[in-house]
Scaffold this active site. Structure first.
Site, PDB file in Angstrom:
ATOM      1  N   HIS A 163       0.830  -1.209   0.000  1.00 29.53           N
ATOM      2  CA  HIS A 163       0.000   0.000   0.000  1.00 29.53           C
ATOM      3  C   HIS A 163       0.864   1.259   0.000  1.00 29.53           C
ATOM      4  O   HIS A 163       0.486   2.284   0.590  1.00 29.53           O
ATOM      5  CB  HIS A 163      -0.962   0.003   1.187  1.00 29.53           C
ATOM      6  CG  HIS A 163      -1.877  -1.182   1.213  1.00 29.53           C
ATOM      7  ND1 HIS A 163      -3.007  -1.276   0.437  1.00 29.53           N
ATOM      8  CD2 HIS A 163      -1.799  -2.349   1.909  1.00 29.53           C
ATOM      9  CE1 HIS A 163      -3.607  -2.438   0.651  1.00 29.53           C
ATOM     10  NE2 HIS A 163      -2.893  -3.112   1.539  1.00 29.53           N
TER      11      HIS A 163
ATOM     12  N   SER B 271      13.493  19.449 -16.627  1.00 32.93           N
ATOM     13  CA  SER B 271      12.458  20.470 -16.536  1.00 32.93           C
ATOM     14  C   SER B 271      13.008  21.761 -17.116  1.00 32.93           C
ATOM     15  O   SER B 271      14.139  22.159 -16.821  1.00 32.93           O
ATOM     16  CB  SER B 271      12.030  20.696 -15.086  1.00 32.93           C
ATOM     17  OG  SER B 271      11.210  21.839 -14.983  1.00 32.93           O
TER      18      SER B 271
END
Length: 447
Positions: free
Chosen positions: A155, A280
């Site tokens: 999880h 970026s």
């Protein structure tokens, strides 16, 4: 004029490969259809249905460089028929004596479905090659990091210790199942189609055995005989699409793991990069996991295309263009997407950076908490599993030290607790790595 971003010369490399463009490009597709017509004429000549010299004239002329493809397109639009423009253009360049022997007794679907058989055979072989190469790379990672400890996560949260080799072995094991699927499915997919109007081969049921003719036609093209006409039985195409979608899903799962573990606060894996790569345009410090991310994008689109192919299994009677024509879009699409994903995944995994020191540091950072499964197993033998669960969960929630808390409660000695904590949980995981590697390389697993 290019109208789809995925076909743009600027961006096409993100959605296809040069190798697959050779299969699905406009010229390649038309030539494949012409090759099917050549095979039909040659087989019909051997069975005495067309003159041998006409078959050879068709073979000599059925080349895209001999045809005016603008005329083919115009003829297709004028007639509203998928192949009549091609037939008439081929007839135009043939000697008069051969013109009536083109496309005898065949239908559009005979040609396009036989092309599908060729596509599924050839693309399936390319996919198998790349999956096998990926498996070899991942097996190498599994062996090299058989005993490299890291946190196993459930999880999205740190759970209990594993090894990175164990994680890589799970990737390899899944890839091996795809190889099995490709091998098992190939004889079903790589078949031709010669069915006639409703599948009964009535046109050819004259002085020859139509089933012998179909068998020879398929053999001429290097395909298997389907056994029965499959005009509206589209499970072959759907199955092939599902297998490719499954391959894409595995690649997306691997990419997702790398995407998450490359986060700087985890830092256990990293994509390969180059000096010219820009993460970026506004944040120069970033090193984005672009390839891992794109594997997910490609897999989403592949699943969508596979869904279209699955929808095509529900069609009517002996011919139904609704599902079949949708395959003309969806089958090439899923092949291109899967082939692109495989190429990217090979580059990604061949250069994958494994930061074992960060894996160990993350284990240390969470300390004793990641040994709770082993401590629970030790306590369960004397308290019962559920009572031990309640006790240990309360201890961990309180923030107490596990050793002192259990000693204080009188359920274990300090040495017992430390023994449970230090038991090597990686031993069984490492044995599973050995098993996966042995099976993949054709050896029986060791003891």
């Amino acid at each position: 004029m290019v109208t789809r971003l995925t076909d743009s010369p600027v961006y096409a490399h993100l959605w296809s490969t040069p190798e697959l463009e050779e299969v699905f490009g406009e010229t390649a597709r038309w030539q494949a259809w012409l090759d099917v017509l050549v095979a039909l004429a040659r087989v019909q000549a051997r069975h005495g249905l067309v003159p041998p010299e006409a078959a050879e004239q068709i073979a000599a002329s059925a080349r895209t460089e001999h045809l005016d493809m603008d005329r083919v397109a115009a003829g297709t639009r004028v007639t509203s028929h998928s192949t009549l423009g091609l037939i008439r253009e081929l007839q135009r360049v043939l000697p008069e004596s051969a013109r009536e022997h083109v496309y005898v007794g065949a239908t559009v679907q005979d040609v396009s479905d036989t092309w599908f058989g060729l596509v599924m055979r050839d693309v399936g072989d390319l996919v198998r090659r790349d999956v096998r190469a990926l498996e070899a790379t991942v097996l190498g990672l599994a062996e090299a990091h058989r005993d490299t400890p890291m946190a196993g996560r459930t999880h999205g949260q740190p759970g209990a210790p594993i090894t990175f080799g164990f994680k890589a072995a799970s990737w390899a094991d899944e890839l091996r199942r795809h190889l099995d699927r490709l091998d098992e499915g190939r004889p079903r997919w790589a078949v031709g189609q010669l069915a006639g109007a409703v599948g009964a081969l009535a046109f050819h049921d004259t002085d020859v055995d139509p089933l012998d003719l179909r068998r020879d036609f398929c053999t001429e093209l290097g395909l298997g005989d389907p056994g029965a006409s499959w005009l509206t039985s589209r499970d072959r195409v759907a199955e092939f699409g599902q297998v490719l979608a499954l391959v894409g899903g595995t690649l997306a799962r691997i990419g997702g793991e790398i995407y998450e573990l490359a986060r700087p606060e985890i830092g256990e894996l990293a994509e390969p990069t180059t000096a010219t790569a820009v993460g970026s345009i506004t944040m120069p410090h970033k090193r984005n996991p672009e390839v891992s991310e794109h594997l997910d994008t490609l897999a989403r689109l592949a699943r969508a295309a596979a869904g279209v192919l699955l929808e095509g299994t529900v069609v009517s009677h002996e011919r139904d263009g609704r599902g079949w024509k949708a395959e003309w879009v969806a089958l090439p699409e899923i092949c291109l997407l899967t082939g692109t994903a495989l190429g990217l995944a090979r580059t990604l995994l061949d250069g994958l950076e494994v930061h074992a020191d960060a894996m160990v540091a993350n284990l240390d950072r969470f300390g004793d908490r990641l040994t709770s499964e082993r401590v629970l197993a030790g306590l369960s033998g004397r308290l019962g599993k559920h009572a031990a669960q309640d006790l240990l969960q309360g201890v961990l929630a309180s923030g107490e030290g596990v050793v002192d808390a259990l000693v204080t409660r009188g359920v274990a000695s300090a040495d017992e607790v430390r023994g449970w904590m230090t038991r090597d949980a990686g031993t069984t995981a490492a044995r599973m790595v050995d098993d996966v590697v042995s099976r993949a390389r054709g050896r029986e697993p060791g003891p």
